[in-house]
Scaffold this motif. Structure first.
Motif, PDB file in Angstrom:
ATOM      1  N   PHE A 198       6.335 -21.889 -42.044  1.00 32.47           N
ATOM      2  CA  PHE A 198       6.571 -20.463 -41.810  1.00 32.47           C
ATOM      3  C   PHE A 198       5.286 -19.759 -41.388  1.00 32.47           C
ATOM      4  CE2 PHE A 198       7.632 -16.116 -43.424  1.00 32.47           C
ATOM      5  CZ  PHE A 198       8.739 -15.908 -42.615  1.00 32.47           C
ATOM      6  N   ARG A 199       4.199 -20.074 -42.079  1.00 30.72           N
ATOM      7  CA  ARG A 199       2.924 -19.438 -41.738  1.00 30.72           C
ATOM      8  C   ARG A 199       2.391 -19.936 -40.386  1.00 30.72           C
ATOM      9  NH1 ARG A 199       3.798 -15.622 -43.821  1.00 30.72           N
ATOM     10  NH2 ARG A 199       3.182 -14.774 -45.833  1.00 30.72           N
ATOM     11  N   ASN A 200       2.855 -21.119 -39.985  1.00 35.98           N
ATOM     12  CA  ASN A 200       2.425 -21.623 -38.671  1.00 35.98           C
ATOM     13  C   ASN A 200       3.409 -21.236 -37.574  1.00 35.98           C
ATOM     14  OD1 ASN A 200       0.090 -22.777 -39.659  1.00 35.98           O
ATOM     15  ND2 ASN A 200       1.163 -24.647 -40.270  1.00 35.98           N
ATOM     16  N   ASN A 236       5.782 -24.085 -55.648  1.00 41.76           N
ATOM     17  CA  ASN A 236       4.894 -25.251 -55.488  1.00 41.76           C
ATOM     18  C   ASN A 236       4.166 -25.563 -56.802  1.00 41.76           C
ATOM     19  OD1 ASN A 236       3.577 -22.828 -55.184  1.00 41.76           O
ATOM     20  ND2 ASN A 236       2.287 -23.444 -53.477  1.00 41.76           N
ATOM     21  N   TYR A 237       3.827 -24.517 -57.584  1.00 39.16           N
ATOM     22  CA  TYR A 237       3.157 -24.739 -58.872  1.00 39.16           C
ATOM     23  C   TYR A 237       4.113 -25.466 -59.834  1.00 39.16           C
ATOM     24  CZ  TYR A 237      -0.447 -21.223 -57.697  1.00 39.16           C
ATOM     25  OH  TYR A 237      -1.477 -20.512 -57.121  1.00 39.16           O
ATOM     26  N   PHE A 238       5.405 -25.100 -59.765  1.00 42.59           N
ATOM     27  CA  PHE A 238       6.387 -25.719 -60.653  1.00 42.59           C
ATOM     28  C   PHE A 238       6.440 -27.236 -60.409  1.00 42.59           C
ATOM     29  CE2 PHE A 238      11.171 -26.455 -61.321  1.00 42.59           C
ATOM     30  CZ  PHE A 238      10.998 -26.798 -62.652  1.00 42.59           C
ATOM     31  N   GLY A 239       6.514 -27.609 -59.131  1.00 38.02           N
ATOM     32  CA  GLY A 239       6.551 -29.036 -58.780  1.00 38.02           C
ATOM     33  C   GLY A 239       5.279 -29.740 -59.230  1.00 38.02           C
ATOM     34  N   ASP A 240       4.145 -29.081 -58.997  1.00 35.70           N
ATOM     35  CA  ASP A 240       2.849 -29.634 -59.357  1.00 35.70           C
ATOM     36  C   ASP A 240       2.778 -29.867 -60.874  1.00 35.70           C
ATOM     37  OD1 ASP A 240       0.312 -30.438 -58.777  1.00 35.70           O
ATOM     38  OD2 ASP A 240      -0.284 -28.611 -57.769  1.00 35.70           O
ATOM     39  N   TRP A 241       3.312 -28.924 -61.619  1.00 36.55           N
ATOM     40  CA  TRP A 241       3.268 -28.982 -63.085  1.00 36.55           C
ATOM     41  C   TRP A 241       4.132 -30.137 -63.611  1.00 36.55           C
ATOM     42  CZ3 TRP A 241       7.217 -27.337 -66.713  1.00 36.55           C
ATOM     43  CH2 TRP A 241       6.749 -27.219 -68.024  1.00 36.55           C
ATOM     44  N   HIS A 250      -2.537 -18.665 -64.946  1.00 37.39           N
ATOM     45  CA  HIS A 250      -3.627 -17.749 -64.600  1.00 37.39           C
ATOM     46  C   HIS A 250      -3.709 -17.559 -63.083  1.00 37.39           C
ATOM     47  CE1 HIS A 250      -8.030 -16.982 -63.775  1.00 37.39           C
ATOM     48  NE2 HIS A 250      -7.657 -15.925 -64.457  1.00 37.39           N
ATOM     49  N   ARG A 251      -3.564 -18.671 -62.366  1.00 40.86           N
ATOM     50  CA  ARG A 251      -3.659 -18.619 -60.910  1.00 40.86           C
ATOM     51  C   ARG A 251      -2.512 -17.809 -60.313  1.00 40.86           C
ATOM     52  NH1 ARG A 251      -6.686 -22.314 -57.480  1.00 40.86           N
ATOM     53  NH2 ARG A 251      -5.715 -22.423 -55.443  1.00 40.86           N
ATOM     54  N   SER A 252      -1.319 -17.950 -60.889  1.00 39.87           N
ATOM     55  CA  SER A 252      -0.179 -17.208 -60.344  1.00 39.87           C
ATOM     56  C   SER A 252      -0.372 -15.709 -60.589  1.00 39.87           C
ATOM     57  CB  SER A 252       1.135 -17.694 -60.960  1.00 39.87           C
ATOM     58  OG  SER A 252       1.245 -17.253 -62.284  1.00 39.87           O
ATOM     59  N   LYS A 283      -2.163  -6.211 -53.931  1.00 46.67           N
ATOM     60  CA  LYS A 283      -3.152  -5.417 -53.194  1.00 46.67           C
ATOM     61  C   LYS A 283      -2.888  -5.506 -51.694  1.00 46.67           C
ATOM     62  CE  LYS A 283      -7.258  -5.427 -55.948  1.00 46.67           C
ATOM     63  NZ  LYS A 283      -8.194  -6.475 -56.287  1.00 46.67           N
ATOM     64  N   LYS A 284      -2.574  -6.746 -51.250  1.00 46.41           N
ATOM     65  CA  LYS A 284      -2.381  -7.007 -49.825  1.00 46.41           C
ATOM     66  C   LYS A 284      -1.147  -6.298 -49.289  1.00 46.41           C
ATOM     67  CE  LYS A 284      -2.730 -11.511 -49.630  1.00 46.41           C
ATOM     68  NZ  LYS A 284      -2.478 -12.940 -49.352  1.00 46.41           N
ATOM     69  N   TYR A 285      -0.046  -6.419 -50.011  1.00 46.51           N
ATOM     70  CA  TYR A 285       1.247  -5.958 -49.478  1.00 46.51           C
ATOM     71  C   TYR A 285       1.739  -4.644 -50.069  1.00 46.51           C
ATOM     72  CZ  TYR A 285       1.591 -10.595 -47.444  1.00 46.51           C
ATOM     73  OH  TYR A 285       1.356 -11.734 -46.710  1.00 46.51           O
ATOM     74  N   GLY A 286       1.085  -4.148 -51.118  1.00 50.19           N
ATOM     75  CA  GLY A 286       1.459  -2.868 -51.724  1.00 50.19           C
ATOM     76  C   GLY A 286       2.924  -2.836 -52.126  1.00 50.19           C
TER      77      GLY A 286
HETATM   78  P1  NDP Z   1      -0.087 -20.983 -52.648  1.00 50.21           P
HETATM   79  O1  NDP Z   1      -0.084 -22.141 -51.725  1.00 50.21           O
HETATM   80  O2  NDP Z   1       1.118 -20.752 -53.479  1.00 50.21           O
HETATM   81  O3  NDP Z   1      -0.387 -19.723 -51.743  1.00 50.21           O
HETATM   82  C1  NDP Z   1      -0.249 -18.393 -52.187  1.00 50.21           C
HETATM   83  C2  NDP Z   1      -0.111 -17.525 -50.951  1.00 50.21           C
HETATM   84  O4  NDP Z   1       1.123 -17.786 -50.288  1.00 50.21           O
HETATM   85  C3  NDP Z   1      -0.055 -16.028 -51.247  1.00 50.21           C
HETATM   86  O5  NDP Z   1      -1.339 -15.499 -51.448  1.00 50.21           O
HETATM   87  C4  NDP Z   1       0.568 -15.501 -49.977  1.00 50.21           C
HETATM   88  O6  NDP Z   1      -0.459 -15.435 -48.992  1.00 50.21           O
HETATM   89  C5  NDP Z   1       1.540 -16.624 -49.586  1.00 50.21           C
HETATM   90  N1  NDP Z   1       2.888 -16.292 -50.038  1.00 50.21           N
HETATM   91  C6  NDP Z   1       3.278 -15.849 -51.252  1.00 50.21           C
HETATM   92  N2  NDP Z   1       4.618 -15.658 -51.288  1.00 50.21           N
HETATM   93  C7  NDP Z   1       5.067 -16.008 -50.069  1.00 50.21           C
HETATM   94  C8  NDP Z   1       6.344 -16.001 -49.474  1.00 50.21           C
HETATM   95  N3  NDP Z   1       7.433 -15.625 -50.140  1.00 50.21           N
HETATM   96  N4  NDP Z   1       6.473 -16.417 -48.188  1.00 50.21           N
HETATM   97  C9  NDP Z   1       5.366 -16.811 -47.489  1.00 50.21           C
HETATM   98  N5  NDP Z   1       4.122 -16.804 -47.997  1.00 50.21           N
HETATM   99  C10 NDP Z   1       3.984 -16.411 -49.270  1.00 50.21           C
HETATM  100  O7  NDP Z   1      -1.290 -20.966 -53.645  1.00 50.21           O
HETATM  101  P2  NDP Z   1      -2.527 -21.867 -53.953  1.00 50.21           P
HETATM  102  O8  NDP Z   1      -3.495 -21.769 -52.844  1.00 50.21           O
HETATM  103  O9  NDP Z   1      -2.949 -21.417 -55.302  1.00 50.21           O
HETATM  104  O10 NDP Z   1      -1.970 -23.371 -54.104  1.00 50.21           O
HETATM  105  C11 NDP Z   1      -1.900 -24.339 -53.071  1.00 50.21           C
HETATM  106  C12 NDP Z   1      -1.416 -25.674 -53.626  1.00 50.21           C
HETATM  107  O11 NDP Z   1      -2.456 -26.284 -54.393  1.00 50.21           O
HETATM  108  C13 NDP Z   1      -0.227 -25.523 -54.561  1.00 50.21           C
HETATM  109  O12 NDP Z   1       0.717 -26.516 -54.270  1.00 50.21           O
HETATM  110  C14 NDP Z   1      -0.785 -25.758 -55.948  1.00 50.21           C
HETATM  111  O13 NDP Z   1       0.197 -26.341 -56.779  1.00 50.21           O
HETATM  112  C15 NDP Z   1      -1.949 -26.681 -55.652  1.00 50.21           C
HETATM  113  N6  NDP Z   1      -3.026 -26.545 -56.635  1.00 50.21           N
HETATM  114  C16 NDP Z   1      -3.432 -27.690 -57.306  1.00 50.21           C
HETATM  115  C17 NDP Z   1      -4.445 -27.627 -58.231  1.00 50.21           C
HETATM  116  C18 NDP Z   1      -4.883 -28.878 -58.971  1.00 50.21           C
HETATM  117  O14 NDP Z   1      -5.903 -28.819 -59.657  1.00 50.21           O
HETATM  118  N7  NDP Z   1      -4.132 -29.962 -58.883  1.00 50.21           N
HETATM  119  C19 NDP Z   1      -5.144 -26.352 -58.519  1.00 50.21           C
HETATM  120  C20 NDP Z   1      -4.618 -25.233 -57.791  1.00 50.21           C
HETATM  121  C21 NDP Z   1      -3.613 -25.342 -56.872  1.00 50.21           C
HETATM  122  P3  NDP Z   1      -0.214 -14.787 -47.520  1.00 50.21           P
HETATM  123  O15 NDP Z   1       1.005 -13.927 -47.586  1.00 50.21           O
HETATM  124  O16 NDP Z   1      -1.471 -14.031 -47.252  1.00 50.21           O
HETATM  125  O17 NDP Z   1      -0.031 -15.951 -46.595  1.00 50.21           O
END
Ligand code: NDP
Length: 428
Positions: A327-329, A360-365, A395-397, A406-409
């Motif tokens: 989506f972002r690409n 993605n965090y849920f899957g990672d966890w 904490h990260r979430s 802040k970004k999207y208000g």
């Molecule tokens: P995400 O990949 O979840 O990115 C968050 C960003 O996604 C937001 O800031 C926003 O940025 C964008 N976003 C949020 N909601 C939406 C939406 N509905 N639609 C489209 N874009 C959205 O966060 P991380 O960078 O924290 O994590 C990346 C990966 O790394 C994850 O899979 C995580 O599990 C993993 N990870 C692993 C760690 C480890 O130690 N093993 C530690 C930390 C992370 P914007 O809108 O500006 O694009």
């Protein structure tokens, strides 16, 4: 005209005191996981004699013995190998996201080929000289950990000092003016050493690949004790394969890193350096290190059940990250619903990103839990990663939610109404 490097007013981690605590706390935990769960210290956990602990912690010898010259040379050689592989191995040049100053950085994508080369050399050594030739990491653990910690410290100091040169693009969260806080959180957004971008380089290569090599060394240690690689336990192979897969996947999808919070938002300071170089290789490997001296046999039922947890986690992790990256690409192959925002960027509201705000965090966890389960239930210590990761992801979430707010208000408020769950759909 907006100021390029505004002063940071909102401090995370409760500001300098929090930065100080984390800077000491993470290394202390890394050492404690070894001394609290290892053969030389008497088990996992060892029988604690508080007098002996106090005596050890107050004697200079204890701290002197954290240093090991051979281990430091081995660690530096490993780091040099990663740099040399980056410089020599071919790789496509990919541009990162648009920076605040209007520029983009260019990155050479060859983390996966660095991984293959490291694996090739390691396999060659093990096949040629036997598992005992690669079990040295098990014995040199503390020395290697200290070397990685010093490397993080030195890099953070270099990055902080070099961030004061003219024209440096600072991280929005790293310019508070407080020395300790900025050094910890990372003052410059993309500090470099010549053409080498340090944040991006450390994020995937020297720590992540070392994680797999350390696990390989733990497999070798167990093989030596059990009379060969053929006799290594199913639990050890599960941990090895799970972590191997996770790392290989991350390295293979190297360009996906460019949209992560670490790369887009955070500066590079002691927090990230220590996370990449110390926490990942020396604490995530605890299950494998434990299994090197505790030989857990799972049998087919538990092996299949743990495999199921891991694959479910991987499926959610990969499909959620894939949906967002596509989506972002600019593509939307699954025709997912989205909402437009005043900022111009769109947010997905169906698919995984419609179920929770960090699917993605849920899957990672879930995967993190599967990596600890093979150690059985004799000690809670080997579940360190699952607990630590829960805290990190929650904490990260919260940090990301705050940043997106802040970004999207107001648009973010609309999104959170549409998608109320933070990480686990219908639960949290
Ligand atoms: P995400 O990949 O979840 O990115 C968050 C960003 O996604 C937001 O800031 C926003 O940025 C964008 N976003 C949020 N909601 C939406 C939406 N509905 N639609 C489209 N874009 C959205 O966060 P991380 O960078 O924290 O994590 C990346 C990966 O790394 C994850 O899979 C995580 O599990 C993993 N990870 C692993 C760690 C480890 O130690 N093993 C530690 C930390 C992370 P914007 O809108 O500006 O694009």
């Amino acid at each position: 005209m907006p100021v390029l490097n505004p002063k940071t007013t909102h401090l995370e981690f409760l500001g300098p005191p929090g930065a100080f605590l984390v800077s000491f706390g993470v290394p202390a935990v890394a050492y404690a996981l070894y001394f609290g769960c290892s053969e030389p210290s008497g088990g996992c956990p060892p029988k604690v004699n508080s007098q002996r602990v106090v005596h050890a912690l107050t004697s200079a010898d204890f701290y002197i013995n954290l240093w090991d010259t051979q281990a430091t040379i081995a660690y530096l050689a490993w780091y040099a190998f990663c740099v040399a592989a980056w410089a020599i191995l071919p790789g496509d040049s990919v541009e990162g996201t648009l920076l605040r100053n209007g520029g983009r950085k260019s990155y050479k994508i060859n983390a996966f080929s660095t991984f293959l080369l490291a694996l090739g050399i390691t396999s060659g050594i093990i096949l040629r000289y036997g598992p005992e030739s690669f079990a040295f990491i098990y014995d040199k653990w503390i020395g290697l950990l200290t070397a990685a910690l010093l490397m993080s410290f030195v890099q953070a100091a270099y990055c902080y000092a070099s961030s004061f040169r003219q024209g440096a693009l600072l991280a929005l969260g790293g310019n508070s003016g407080n020395f300790l806080y900025d050094w910890f959180i990372g003052r410059e957004l993309n500090p470099s050493l010549g053409p080498l971008d340090l944040k991006w380089f450390n994020e995937l290569r020297p720590g992540l690949i070392l994680w797999v090599l350390i696990n390989a060394s733990m497999v070798c240690e167990q093989a030596v004790r059990r009379g060969g690689l053929r006799n290594v336990t199913d639990s050890m192979w599960l941990v090895f394969v799970f972590n191997f897969w996770y790392v290989a996947d991350g390295l293979y999808n190297e360009p996906a890193i460019f949209t992560t919070m670490d790369i887009v938002t955070d500066g590079f300071g002691f927090m990230l350096a220590m996370g990449d170089l110390v926490a990942v290789p020396f604490t995530y490997t605890l299950p494998a290190r434990y299994l090197a001296f505790n030989h857990v046999e799972l049998g087919p039922f538990w092996t299949a059940a743990i495999l199921g947890v891991n694959f479910l986690g991987y499926y959610i992790f990969r499909s959620a990250n894939g949906e967002k990256n596509d989506f972002r690409n600019g593509s939307n192959p699954k025709n997912l619903k989205f909402m437009s925002t005043e900022r111009g960027t769109k947010l997905l509201t169906s698919g995984w990103w419609g179920r929770s705000r960090h699917p993605n965090y849920f899957g990672d966890w879930l995967m993190g839990i599967a990596w600890c389960l093979p150690t059985g239930f004799n000690t809670p210590i080997t579940y360190y990663y699952a607990v630590y990761f829960t805290v990190l992801l929650v904490h990260r979430s919260l940090r990301d939610d705050e940043a997106c707010q802040k970004k999207y208000g107001d648009d973010w408020n609309k999104y959170t109404k549409l998608v109320p769950y933070k990480i686990i759909p219908y639960v949290y």
